[in-house]
Design an enzyme around this catalytic site. Structure first.
Site, PDB file in Angstrom:
ATOM      1  N   ARG A   1       7.968   5.072 -20.285  1.00 35.27           N
ATOM      2  CA  ARG A   1       9.393   4.919 -19.993  1.00 35.27           C
ATOM      3  C   ARG A   1       9.653   3.965 -18.811  1.00 35.27           C
ATOM      4  O   ARG A   1      10.775   3.553 -18.571  1.00 35.27           O
ATOM      5  CB  ARG A   1      10.017   6.303 -19.712  1.00 35.27           C
ATOM      6  CG  ARG A   1      10.126   7.171 -20.950  1.00 35.27           C
ATOM      7  CD  ARG A   1      10.378   8.631 -20.615  1.00 35.27           C
ATOM      8  NE  ARG A   1       9.139   9.350 -20.317  1.00 35.27           N
ATOM      9  CZ  ARG A   1       9.068  10.635 -19.982  1.00 35.27           C
ATOM     10  NH1 ARG A   1      10.173  11.347 -19.893  1.00 35.27           N
ATOM     11  NH2 ARG A   1       7.906  11.209 -19.735  1.00 35.27           N
TER      12      ARG A   1
ATOM     13  N   GLY B   1      -2.392  13.923 -23.536  1.00 33.42           N
ATOM     14  CA  GLY B   1      -1.463  14.933 -23.012  1.00 33.42           C
ATOM     15  C   GLY B   1      -1.965  15.587 -21.740  1.00 33.42           C
ATOM     16  O   GLY B   1      -3.138  15.483 -21.366  1.00 33.42           O
TER      17      GLY B   1
ATOM     18  N   GLY C   1      10.732  20.348 -19.030  1.00 30.69           N
ATOM     19  CA  GLY C   1      10.359  21.525 -19.812  1.00 30.69           C
ATOM     20  C   GLY C   1      11.152  22.730 -19.329  1.00 30.69           C
ATOM     21  O   GLY C   1      11.420  22.875 -18.136  1.00 30.69           O
TER      22      GLY C   1
ATOM     23  N   GLU D   1       8.964  22.294 -24.105  1.00 32.06           N
ATOM     24  CA  GLU D   1       9.331  20.938 -23.710  1.00 32.06           C
ATOM     25  C   GLU D   1      10.700  20.598 -24.289  1.00 32.06           C
ATOM     26  O   GLU D   1      11.055  21.058 -25.388  1.00 32.06           O
ATOM     27  CB  GLU D   1       8.284  19.937 -24.235  1.00 32.06           C
ATOM     28  CG  GLU D   1       6.974  20.008 -23.497  1.00 32.06           C
ATOM     29  CD  GLU D   1       7.147  19.845 -21.998  1.00 32.06           C
ATOM     30  OE1 GLU D   1       7.565  18.772 -21.556  1.00 32.06           O
ATOM     31  OE2 GLU D   1       6.868  20.809 -21.263  1.00 32.06           O
TER      32      GLU D   1
ATOM     33  N   ARG E   1       6.399 -14.963  11.902  1.00 28.16           N
ATOM     34  CA  ARG E   1       5.487 -14.759  10.780  1.00 28.16           C
ATOM     35  C   ARG E   1       4.122 -14.238  11.229  1.00 28.16           C
ATOM     36  O   ARG E   1       3.880 -13.987  12.397  1.00 28.16           O
ATOM     37  CB  ARG E   1       5.346 -16.074  10.002  1.00 28.16           C
ATOM     38  CG  ARG E   1       6.649 -16.481   9.327  1.00 28.16           C
ATOM     39  CD  ARG E   1       6.574 -17.898   8.802  1.00 28.16           C
ATOM     40  NE  ARG E   1       5.392 -18.112   7.981  1.00 28.16           N
ATOM     41  CZ  ARG E   1       4.888 -19.309   7.703  1.00 28.16           C
ATOM     42  NH1 ARG E   1       5.462 -20.396   8.184  1.00 28.16           N
ATOM     43  NH2 ARG E   1       3.811 -19.418   6.955  1.00 28.16           N
TER      44      ARG E   1
ATOM     45  N   LYS F   1       4.610 -19.060  13.625  1.00 25.74           N
ATOM     46  CA  LYS F   1       3.533 -18.567  12.758  1.00 25.74           C
ATOM     47  C   LYS F   1       2.197 -18.693  13.465  1.00 25.74           C
ATOM     48  O   LYS F   1       1.929 -19.730  14.065  1.00 25.74           O
ATOM     49  CB  LYS F   1       3.517 -19.389  11.454  1.00 25.74           C
ATOM     50  CG  LYS F   1       2.526 -18.869  10.442  1.00 25.74           C
ATOM     51  CD  LYS F   1       1.813 -19.976   9.668  1.00 25.74           C
ATOM     52  CE  LYS F   1       0.737 -20.643  10.501  1.00 25.74           C
ATOM     53  NZ  LYS F   1      -0.096 -21.603   9.763  1.00 25.74           N
TER      54      LYS F   1
ATOM     55  N   TYR G   1       9.839 -25.099  15.360  1.00 28.44           N
ATOM     56  CA  TYR G   1       8.763 -24.552  14.540  1.00 28.44           C
ATOM     57  C   TYR G   1       7.487 -24.552  15.371  1.00 28.44           C
ATOM     58  O   TYR G   1       7.014 -25.604  15.808  1.00 28.44           O
ATOM     59  CB  TYR G   1       8.536 -25.365  13.249  1.00 28.44           C
ATOM     60  CG  TYR G   1       7.277 -24.873  12.546  1.00 28.44           C
ATOM     61  CD1 TYR G   1       7.183 -23.541  12.122  1.00 28.44           C
ATOM     62  CD2 TYR G   1       6.175 -25.704  12.360  1.00 28.44           C
ATOM     63  CE1 TYR G   1       6.031 -23.053  11.537  1.00 28.44           C
ATOM     64  CE2 TYR G   1       5.016 -25.220  11.761  1.00 28.44           C
ATOM     65  CZ  TYR G   1       4.948 -23.905  11.358  1.00 28.44           C
ATOM     66  OH  TYR G   1       3.810 -23.402  10.790  1.00 28.44           O
TER      67      TYR G   1
ATOM     68  N   ALA H   1      14.723 -27.184  22.588  1.00 29.07           N
ATOM     69  CA  ALA H   1      15.292 -27.137  21.244  1.00 29.07           C
ATOM     70  C   ALA H   1      14.681 -28.233  20.372  1.00 29.07           C
ATOM     71  O   ALA H   1      14.414 -29.337  20.843  1.00 29.07           O
ATOM     72  CB  ALA H   1      16.792 -27.335  21.333  1.00 29.07           C
TER      73      ALA H   1
ATOM     74  N   ASN I   1       1.470 -29.097  12.530  1.00 26.76           N
ATOM     75  CA  ASN I   1       0.154 -28.440  12.460  1.00 26.76           C
ATOM     76  C   ASN I   1      -0.586 -28.738  11.175  1.00 26.76           C
ATOM     77  O   ASN I   1      -1.762 -28.432  11.067  1.00 26.76           O
ATOM     78  CB  ASN I   1       0.330 -26.920  12.604  1.00 26.76           C
ATOM     79  CG  ASN I   1       1.216 -26.335  11.510  1.00 26.76           C
ATOM     80  OD1 ASN I   1       2.117 -27.016  11.016  1.00 26.76           O
ATOM     81  ND2 ASN I   1       0.951 -25.115  11.135  1.00 26.76           N
TER      82      ASN I   1
HETATM   83  C1  UD1 Z   1       5.814  17.272 -17.659  1.00 29.60           C
HETATM   84  C2  UD1 Z   1       5.813  18.708 -18.210  1.00 29.60           C
HETATM   85  C3  UD1 Z   1       7.245  19.235 -18.194  1.00 29.60           C
HETATM   86  C4  UD1 Z   1       7.807  19.167 -16.777  1.00 29.60           C
HETATM   87  C5  UD1 Z   1       7.686  17.784 -16.188  1.00 29.60           C
HETATM   88  C6  UD1 Z   1       7.994  17.837 -14.707  1.00 29.60           C
HETATM   89  C7  UD1 Z   1       4.032  18.759 -19.897  1.00 29.60           C
HETATM   90  C8  UD1 Z   1       3.726  18.782 -21.344  1.00 29.60           C
HETATM   91  N1  UD1 Z   1       5.331  18.680 -19.570  1.00 29.60           N
HETATM   92  O1  UD1 Z   1       6.587  16.490 -18.531  1.00 29.60           O
HETATM   93  O2  UD1 Z   1       7.289  20.556 -18.657  1.00 29.60           O
HETATM   94  O3  UD1 Z   1       9.164  19.581 -16.789  1.00 29.60           O
HETATM   95  O4  UD1 Z   1       6.333  17.282 -16.325  1.00 29.60           O
HETATM   96  O5  UD1 Z   1       8.051  16.581 -14.123  1.00 29.60           O
HETATM   97  O6  UD1 Z   1       3.141  18.862 -19.096  1.00 29.60           O
HETATM   98  N2  UD1 Z   1      -0.707  12.557 -17.685  1.00 29.60           N
HETATM   99  C9  UD1 Z   1      -2.076  12.385 -17.771  1.00 29.60           C
HETATM  100  N3  UD1 Z   1      -2.642  12.313 -18.997  1.00 29.60           N
HETATM  101  C10 UD1 Z   1      -1.938  12.444 -20.145  1.00 29.60           C
HETATM  102  C11 UD1 Z   1      -0.547  12.622 -20.040  1.00 29.60           C
HETATM  103  C12 UD1 Z   1       0.041  12.677 -18.804  1.00 29.60           C
HETATM  104  O7  UD1 Z   1      -2.763  12.286 -16.758  1.00 29.60           O
HETATM  105  O8  UD1 Z   1      -2.553  12.373 -21.220  1.00 29.60           O
HETATM  106  C13 UD1 Z   1      -0.082  12.612 -16.348  1.00 29.60           C
HETATM  107  C14 UD1 Z   1       0.976  11.534 -16.164  1.00 29.60           C
HETATM  108  O9  UD1 Z   1       0.396  10.362 -15.627  1.00 29.60           O
HETATM  109  C15 UD1 Z   1       1.957  12.196 -15.195  1.00 29.60           C
HETATM  110  C16 UD1 Z   1       1.792  13.686 -15.464  1.00 29.60           C
HETATM  111  O10 UD1 Z   1       0.589  13.826 -16.191  1.00 29.60           O
HETATM  112  O11 UD1 Z   1       1.610  11.912 -13.864  1.00 29.60           O
HETATM  113  C17 UD1 Z   1       2.945  14.256 -16.279  1.00 29.60           C
HETATM  114  O12 UD1 Z   1       3.023  13.586 -17.517  1.00 29.60           O
HETATM  115  P1  UD1 Z   1       4.401  13.121 -18.150  1.00 29.60           P
HETATM  116  O13 UD1 Z   1       4.122  12.462 -19.454  1.00 29.60           O
HETATM  117  O14 UD1 Z   1       5.204  12.376 -17.161  1.00 29.60           O
HETATM  118  O15 UD1 Z   1       5.071  14.541 -18.449  1.00 29.60           O
HETATM  119  P2  UD1 Z   1       6.606  14.883 -18.556  1.00 29.60           P
HETATM  120  O16 UD1 Z   1       7.115  14.470 -19.881  1.00 29.60           O
HETATM  121  O17 UD1 Z   1       7.345  14.397 -17.371  1.00 29.60           O
HETATM  122 CA    CA Z   2       6.766  13.116 -15.694  1.00 25.47          CA
END
Ligand code: UD1
Ligand code: CA
Length: 471
Positions: free
Chosen positions: A19, A86, A149, A164, A342, A360, A375, A389, A395
């Site tokens: 996003r 995830g 969530g 979620e 600078r 600088k 300068y 002035a 340089n």
């Molecule tokens: C997540 C929560 C949601 C909560 C919100 C709060 C889940 C499924 N949902 O949603 O309930 O309200 O945060 O801000 O957890 N990340 C990884 N690996 C992955 C996916 C994500 O490391 O495979 C990391 C992302 O970089 C991020 C964090 O996990 O820093 C959260 O992931 P994101 O996709 O932003 O979750 P949200 O949709 O915000």
């Molecule tokens: Ca998030």
């Protein structure tokens, strides 16, 4: 209050941040000049966490380089999540680092994109989990329009599960108690509940939030309520801008509490890494302080000035609309209005850089002044020297940068050019309009002007010729 006990923190930072629509990893986007991930790690570092495991994936090289450059800390480890399947999958990857640990130890799972969590909140999560329940999580009240969530509670108000936003029914979307994405859980419970997470959801991902239902079936969960400003998640540029506003208020409030005068705080931006700023410093409207800047007592920075990664001593005065970058200004130095100081410049005590002066890689000795239109680059200037002035250090010869060295108690007349490399010894006097091509010995006068001719009674004729004559 219970004594804080050691725990492990896992920070989720592997997501692509779709996003954000950006080539930069989401967790490296800065708020108040500091990447989101650093806000979270800096908070954890103030807790009793012994190890921080950062799950990296998307743009992992940049994230790891950042972590090394900023922290160089053997207690910060990274785990690679090759495919971002995830938040649940990300936590499972991190467990590979925890094989040696006992099941009753506590793990806190934090999101790399929830920057404003306080260290006290992490400590509270951990102690609540250790002393009261096997899992605790942070909640916040937010408008039903937000996409966090939702916490689903049963008829006796115990947490049952998290749904979620994208998977929620219309009724569930009306819930205003949100999951902040920050948890503490007993390691043994985490290990058991994180296996075989379903991908049967709108995003086709393994959700860490799905463990809540599993934990709830065995024991109670506890929650800590925080405000949305503390738990704002940053997922797109709109939330990044909201985060910037939150950070600005937080940072400005902090400095005002320390005795700094902020004449119109809503217009003043101070980066998170700035400090110290001594009491009785005053900042006028539109001032921006960036990077690792420090400011001594009673220094005043006037309207619209930008100071970046610089060291300002006591009683310094920066007049309006000046820019100071990577420089050092000692006690009572004055800069501006409209000056550009600078990198690698050192203005010693009681120096003065006036309007439309650019400096600088130059050292200006105690009490020396360059008050107008000059300068000064690659110059080493002694004490009590006056630069007239329009003085220019030439340089750069098109290939190399050369030095101009000027001693103590020198007077440089207006409109002087120094063809560097060149040295002007102490107590010398350079006459206005001189192009200095040779070294000037101590206590000598250098004058290099074309001899002036006056042609009498020709001015009117000349003006007529050029049609400048008045009708
Ligand atoms: C997540 C929560 C949601 C909560 C919100 C709060 C889940 C499924 N949902 O949603 O309930 O309200 O945060 O801000 O957890 N990340 C990884 N690996 C992955 C996916 C994500 O490391 O495979 C990391 C992302 O970089 C991020 C964090 O996990 O820093 C959260 O992931 P994101 O996709 O932003 O979750 P949200 O949709 O915000
Ligand atoms: Ca998030």
């Amino acid at each position: 209050m219970t004594t804080p006990q050691p725990f492990t923190a896992i920070v989720l930072a592997a997501g692509a941040g779709k996003r954000m629509n950006s080539d930069t990893a989401k967790v490296l986007h800065p708020v108040a000049g500091k990447p989101l991930l650093a806000w979270v790690i800096d908070a954890i570092k103030q807790t009793s966490a012994t190890t921080i495991i950062v799950v990296v994936g998307h743009d992992q090289d940049a994230v790891c380089t950042f972590l090394n450059d900023r922290y160089d800390d053997p207690n910060i480890k990274t785990v690679y999540q090759k495919e971002q399947r995830g938040t649940g999958h990300a936590v499972r990857m991190a467990l590979s680092c925890l094989e040696q640990q006992e099941d009753q130890e506590i793990v806190s799972v934090l999101s790399g994109d929830v920057p404003f969590i306080a260290s006290s909140q992490i400590d509270q999560l951990v102690s609540q989990c250790r002393d009261v329940t096997s899992m605790s999580l942070v909640t916040m009240k937010a408008d039903a329009k937000t996409c966090y969530g939702r916490l689903v509670r049963n008829n006796v108000n115990d947490v049952e599960r998290i749904v979620e936003y994208v998977d929620a029914t219309d009724t569930e979307r009306q819930i205003t108690e949100m999951n902040a994405g920050c948890y503490a859980i007993q390691l043994g419970v985490l290990k058991k509940t994180i296996q075989d997470l379903s991908k049967e959801n709108v995003q086709g991902e393994e959700y860490i939030t799905d463990i809540v239902q599993r934990v709830a079936q065995q024991s109670k969960l506890s929650t800590i309520e925080a405000s949305l400003t503390e738990m704002q998640g940053i997922n797109d540029h709109i939330e990044l801008a909201q985060g910037e506003m939150i950070a600005q208020q937080k940072i400005n409030r902090f400095w005002m509490e320390q005795g700094v005068t902020l004449l119109s705080p809503h217009s003043i931006w101070i980066d998170a890494d700035v400090g110290p700023i001594a009491p009785d410093v005053s900042l006028a409207s539109g001032v921006v302080i960036r990077g690792k800047t420090s400011i001594g007592a009673r220094t005043h920075i006037d309207v619209g000035s930008v100071i970046e990664s610089s060291e300002l001593g006591e009683d310094v005065h920066v007049f309006p609309y000046s820019v100071v970058i990577h420089a050092r200004l000692d006690k009572r130095a004055q800069v501006g209005p409209f000056s550009h100081v600078r990198s690698q410049t050192h203005l010693h005590e009681d120096t003065c850089i006036g309007n439309f002066v650019e400096v600088k890689k130059t050292s200006l000795g105690t009490g020396s002044k360059a008050k107008h239109l000059a300068y000064l680059g690659d110059a080493d200037i002694g004490s009590r020297t006056n630069i007239g002035a329009g003085t220019i250090t030439c340089n750069y010869n098109g290939t190399t940068k050369e030095k101009t060295i000027i001693g103590d108690d020198v007077f440089i007349g207006s409109g002087t050019q120094f063809i560097a490399p060149v040295t002007i010894a102490s107590e010398a006097y350079v006459a206005s309009g001189t192009t200095v091509t040779e070294d000037v010995p101590k206590n000598s006068l250098a004058i290099g002007r074309i001899k002036q001719q006056n042609k009498l009674n020709v001015a009117a004729r000349l003006k007529q010729k050029h049609r400048f004559v008045k009708k």
